[in-house]
Design a protein around this motif. Structure first.
Motif, mmCIF file in Angstrom:
data_model
loop_
_atom_site.group_PDB
_atom_site.id
_atom_site.type_symbol
_atom_site.label_atom_id
_atom_site.label_comp_id
_atom_site.label_asym_id
_atom_site.label_seq_id
_atom_site.Cartn_x
_atom_site.Cartn_y
_atom_site.Cartn_z
ATOM 1 N N ALA A 289 0.841 -1.156 0.074
ATOM 2 C CA ALA A 289 -0.013 -0.069 0.172
ATOM 3 C C ALA A 289 0.831 1.178 0.117
ATOM 4 C CB ALA A 289 -0.852 -0.079 1.274
ATOM 5 N N LEU A 290 0.441 2.328 -0.615
ATOM 6 C CA LEU A 290 1.233 3.542 -0.622
ATOM 7 C C LEU A 290 0.290 4.587 -0.068
ATOM 8 C CD1 LEU A 290 2.979 3.886 -3.930
ATOM 9 C CD2 LEU A 290 3.773 3.752 -1.862
ATOM 10 N N ILE B 272 -3.140 6.209 -1.557
ATOM 11 C CA ILE B 272 -3.619 6.144 -3.208
ATOM 12 C C ILE B 272 -3.378 4.954 -3.884
ATOM 13 C CG2 ILE B 272 -2.890 8.598 -2.791
ATOM 14 C CD1 ILE B 272 -0.080 7.854 -4.093
ATOM 15 N N TYR B 273 -2.791 3.707 -3.295
ATOM 16 C CA TYR B 273 -2.571 2.353 -3.991
ATOM 17 C C TYR B 273 -2.675 1.263 -2.881
ATOM 18 C CZ TYR B 273 -0.211 -0.995 -7.071
ATOM 19 O OH TYR B 273 0.062 -2.193 -7.518
ATOM 20 N N PHE B 274 -3.386 0.215 -3.321
ATOM 21 C CA PHE B 274 -3.220 -1.078 -2.508
ATOM 22 C C PHE B 274 -3.264 -1.855 -3.482
ATOM 23 C CE2 PHE B 274 -5.700 -3.969 0.075
ATOM 24 C CZ PHE B 274 -4.533 -4.561 0.739
ATOM 25 N N GLU C 60 -6.478 -12.405 12.021
ATOM 26 C CA GLU C 60 -5.423 -12.926 12.580
ATOM 27 C C GLU C 60 -4.349 -11.996 12.481
ATOM 28 O OE1 GLU C 60 -3.709 -16.188 9.980
ATOM 29 O OE2 GLU C 60 -5.534 -15.654 8.479
ATOM 30 N N PRO C 61 -3.283 -12.342 13.313
ATOM 31 C CA PRO C 61 -2.267 -11.337 13.524
ATOM 32 C C PRO C 61 -1.386 -11.457 12.124
ATOM 33 C CG PRO C 61 -2.272 -12.758 15.111
ATOM 34 C CD PRO C 61 -3.206 -13.381 14.319
ATOM 35 N N TYR C 62 -0.882 -10.038 11.727
ATOM 36 C CA TYR C 62 -0.168 -9.823 10.584
ATOM 37 C C TYR C 62 0.983 -8.795 10.890
ATOM 38 C CZ TYR C 62 -3.501 -11.808 7.337
ATOM 39 O OH TYR C 62 -4.439 -12.583 6.734
ATOM 40 N N PHE C 63 2.318 -9.205 10.320
ATOM 41 C CA PHE C 63 3.378 -8.194 10.498
ATOM 42 C C PHE C 63 3.345 -7.015 9.575
ATOM 43 C CE2 PHE C 63 8.099 -7.351 9.849
ATOM 44 C CZ PHE C 63 8.087 -6.711 11.160
ATOM 45 N N VAL C 64 3.229 -5.839 9.781
ATOM 46 C CA VAL C 64 3.242 -4.880 8.991
ATOM 47 C C VAL C 64 4.382 -3.824 9.210
ATOM 48 C CG1 VAL C 64 1.761 -2.710 8.328
ATOM 49 C CG2 VAL C 64 0.752 -4.903 9.020
ATOM 50 N N MET C 65 4.818 -3.616 8.167
ATOM 51 C CA MET C 65 6.182 -2.623 8.065
ATOM 52 C C MET C 65 6.041 -1.402 7.022
ATOM 53 S SD MET C 65 10.057 -3.842 7.162
ATOM 54 C CE MET C 65 10.135 -4.865 8.475
ATOM 55 N N GLY C 66 6.257 -0.329 7.459
ATOM 56 C CA GLY C 66 5.978 1.074 6.961
ATOM 57 C C GLY C 66 7.504 1.831 6.731
ATOM 58 N N ALA D 137 5.489 10.500 2.349
ATOM 59 C CA ALA D 137 4.469 9.608 2.286
ATOM 60 C C ALA D 137 5.174 8.327 2.734
ATOM 61 C CB ALA D 137 4.511 9.268 0.491
ATOM 62 N N ALA D 138 4.472 7.248 2.717
ATOM 63 C CA ALA D 138 4.722 6.039 3.356
ATOM 64 C C ALA D 138 4.255 4.772 2.501
ATOM 65 C CB ALA D 138 3.865 5.677 4.763
ATOM 66 N N LEU D 139 5.466 3.752 2.276
ATOM 67 C CA LEU D 139 5.211 2.729 1.736
ATOM 68 C C LEU D 139 4.905 1.335 2.832
ATOM 69 C CD1 LEU D 139 5.582 0.395 -0.608
ATOM 70 C CD2 LEU D 139 7.914 0.506 -0.102
ATOM 71 N N ILE D 140 3.921 0.966 2.631
ATOM 72 C CA ILE D 140 3.281 -0.233 3.606
ATOM 73 C C ILE D 140 3.496 -1.432 3.198
ATOM 74 C CG2 ILE D 140 1.503 -0.748 5.107
ATOM 75 C CD1 ILE D 140 2.902 2.040 5.687
ATOM 76 N N ILE D 141 4.244 -2.305 3.843
ATOM 77 C CA ILE D 141 4.180 -3.863 3.317
ATOM 78 C C ILE D 141 3.270 -4.725 4.479
ATOM 79 C CG2 ILE D 141 5.537 -5.494 2.774
ATOM 80 C CD1 ILE D 141 6.059 -3.494 0.928
#
Length: 221
Positions: A29-30, A37-39, A81-87, A97-101
């Motif tokens: 995601a952005l 603005i993007y997923f 369920e749990p997820y690991f998210v990195m920004g 802005a932020a890049l989200i994984i």
């Protein structure tokens, strides 16, 4: 109509580049200004819905505000369920802005060495505090505070983030508290049979029912 700084074709090229170094079943995601603005969801996240507006307590908001790489384990109440998210902080059109994984549920992040210090803020001064001196950490009015016997400090971390970054002698006892077990004086029950922890400095903290089993296992009582 809001004008986005990157074309759809450019975003797709961005995704192709990222696929070389992230798991194939991760989602991208952005976040730009106050919106996503993007997923690009993976097959594992095909049913995952992200609101157009950025939530003020989200990883994206934190990255844009602090310009610091941020990672967190998002609990099951959000995605089932749990997820690991990195920004990651990035720039688009010369703006933050932020890049989200969003990693798949099977992904296990590399465990980092626990923090030895937390840097706290008091007005315009920052102080690194050895974690052994921290008695407890509190979430209050959408901010996080940590305490020593003599001082109170503010930190940008959330309790959820600190749970994964502090040594094992810190334990979550309440949605609002993380406790340093070395500072416990005793544990008692109040008139409603709820557990109360008294610290050696006299502070009393409640233990919520959802965390009592964790405390019992840690202290074996």
């Amino acid at each position: 109509m809001k004008c986005f700084p990157v074309s759809k074709k450019g975003l797709e090229q961005f995704k192709i580049i990222l696929e070389d170094w992230i798991p194939k079943n991760a989602s991208i995601a952005l976040a730009y200004e106050d919106s996503y603005i993007y997923f690009a969801p993976s097959f594992e996240h095909v049913n995952l819905k992200i609101e157009r507006k950025i939530h003020p307590e989200s990883v994206a908001a934190r990255v844009i505000q602090t310009r610091i790489k941020t990672d967190v384990i998002v609990d099951s109440t959000i995605f089932g369920e749990p997820y690991f998210v990195m920004g990651y902080p990035i720039y688009l059109d010369q703006k933050d802005a932020a890049l989200i994984i969003i990693f798949p549920s099977s992904y296990t992040p590399v465990k980092k060495e626990p923090y030895k210090f937390l840097t706290g803020k008091q007005e315009d001064m920052w102080t690194p505090v050895p974690v052994e001196e921290i008695t407890y950490i509190e979430s209050l009015q959408k901010r996080t505070w940590f305490y020593t016997n003599d001082d109170q400090f503010k930190t940008n971390f959330t309790l959820k983030e600190l749970e994964t970054k502090l040594p094992e002698f810190f334990i979550r006892i309440h949605r609002s508290y993380i406790l340093n077990m070395y500072h416990i004086k005793n544990i008692t029950k109040d008139i409603t049979t709820n557990f109360i922890i008294q610290l050696k400095n006299g502070v009393e903290l409640p233990v919520s029912q959802s965390y009592i089993n964790n405390l019992r296992r840690a202290l074996e009582f």
